[in-house]
Design an enzyme around this catalytic site. Structure first.
Site, mmCIF file in Angstrom:
data_model
loop_
_atom_site.group_PDB
_atom_site.id
_atom_site.type_symbol
_atom_site.label_atom_id
_atom_site.label_comp_id
_atom_site.label_asym_id
_atom_site.label_seq_id
_atom_site.Cartn_x
_atom_site.Cartn_y
_atom_site.Cartn_z
ATOM 1 N N SER A 123 148.276 22.384 -16.325
ATOM 2 C CA SER A 123 147.522 22.810 -15.150
ATOM 3 C C SER A 123 148.479 23.026 -13.992
ATOM 4 O O SER A 123 149.602 22.514 -13.985
ATOM 5 C CB SER A 123 146.501 21.728 -14.771
ATOM 6 O OG SER A 123 145.990 21.916 -13.476
ATOM 7 N N TYR A 132 144.333 13.130 -12.504
ATOM 8 C CA TYR A 132 144.474 14.368 -13.266
ATOM 9 C C TYR A 132 145.873 14.958 -13.082
ATOM 10 O O TYR A 132 146.523 15.354 -14.051
ATOM 11 C CB TYR A 132 143.411 15.360 -12.809
ATOM 12 C CG TYR A 132 143.404 16.672 -13.549
ATOM 13 C CD1 TYR A 132 142.812 16.775 -14.800
ATOM 14 C CD2 TYR A 132 143.956 17.821 -12.980
ATOM 15 C CE1 TYR A 132 142.782 17.983 -15.483
ATOM 16 C CE2 TYR A 132 143.928 19.029 -13.649
ATOM 17 C CZ TYR A 132 143.341 19.109 -14.903
ATOM 18 O OH TYR A 132 143.323 20.310 -15.571
#
Length: 221
Positions: free
Chosen positions: A147, A160
């Protein structure tokens, strides 16, 4: 000739984790379109049945299994079942992941650990389980879904971002230990005393920023 017609995965077995819906489902659909045999996992039977129905609607004969990516015994069993049903795994896509948008000061250690367990420990366990079979077959592909957050911190996503940053480095470490790193500048597998397996690991993420050379007059101190 259509460029896609040159890309064939006929006979290859692909495990896409968390491919009951969303990005994972789309990845599995694309791999199936190229000829791969698809296997995926879910954590409960309800989602598994819904996913199997969705694959059938697309004309894809996918195999679904119940397995939690954070449990090593379940992942070991999953890989064994796939080998028995479809053959050894040629492609692993570590897609399963979650995000919890909670300010760091309000996030509990339990929430933080859950994100890290699924987004980072899960890919580690899955890669660990499939690599021996890839070594035996002499080839393999591992694709870790990262990501922008592996490069850019942002409010409410501390767990995250930490997990995806760790996943990016895990990707590089697997490359250094078990295969050839393919990049725009190096398209041949590493030679020497590396494993005979060629593992191509592509981290879907921003590339690491390269250091810039300073231009100007150096001052002597």
């Amino acid at each position: 000739m259509d460029i896609l017609s040159k890309f064939s995965l006929d006979g290859r077995v692909a495990l896409v984790t968390g491919a009951a819906y969303g990005i994972g489902f789309a990845i599995a659909e694309a791999l199936a379109g190229a000829g791969a045999k698809i296997a995926f996992n879910c954590r409960n039977h309800e989602n598994l049945e819904k996913a199997l129905a969705a694959y059938r609607e697309k004309g894809i004969e996918a195999k679904g299994y119940i397995a939690d990516v954070t449990k090593e015994d379940q992942i070991t069993e999953l890989v064994g079942k796939i080998k028995s049903d479809l053959g050894g795994i040629d492609i692993l896509v570590n897609n399963a992941g979650i995000i919890k948008r909670i300010p760091m000061l309000e996030m509990t250690p339990e929430d933080f650990r859950q994100v890290v367990d699924i987004d980072l420990v899960g890919p580690f366990l899955c890669a660990k389980a499939v690599i021996p079979g890839m070594i035996e077959k002499g080839h393999g592909k591992i694709i870790n879904i990262c990501s922008m957050m592996s490069e850019l911190g942002r409010e409410t996503v501390s767990a995250y971002a930490a997990a995806k940053g760790g996943l990016k480095m895990l990707t590089r470490n697997i490359c250094s230990e078990y295969g050839g790193v393919i990049s725009p500048r190096r398209r041949q597998p590493l030679s020497g005393n590396v494993s005979r397996m060629e593992v191509v690991i592509r981290s879907i993420s921003l590339l690491s920023p390269k250091p810039r050379r300073r231009v100007g007059v150096r001052r002597k101190i």
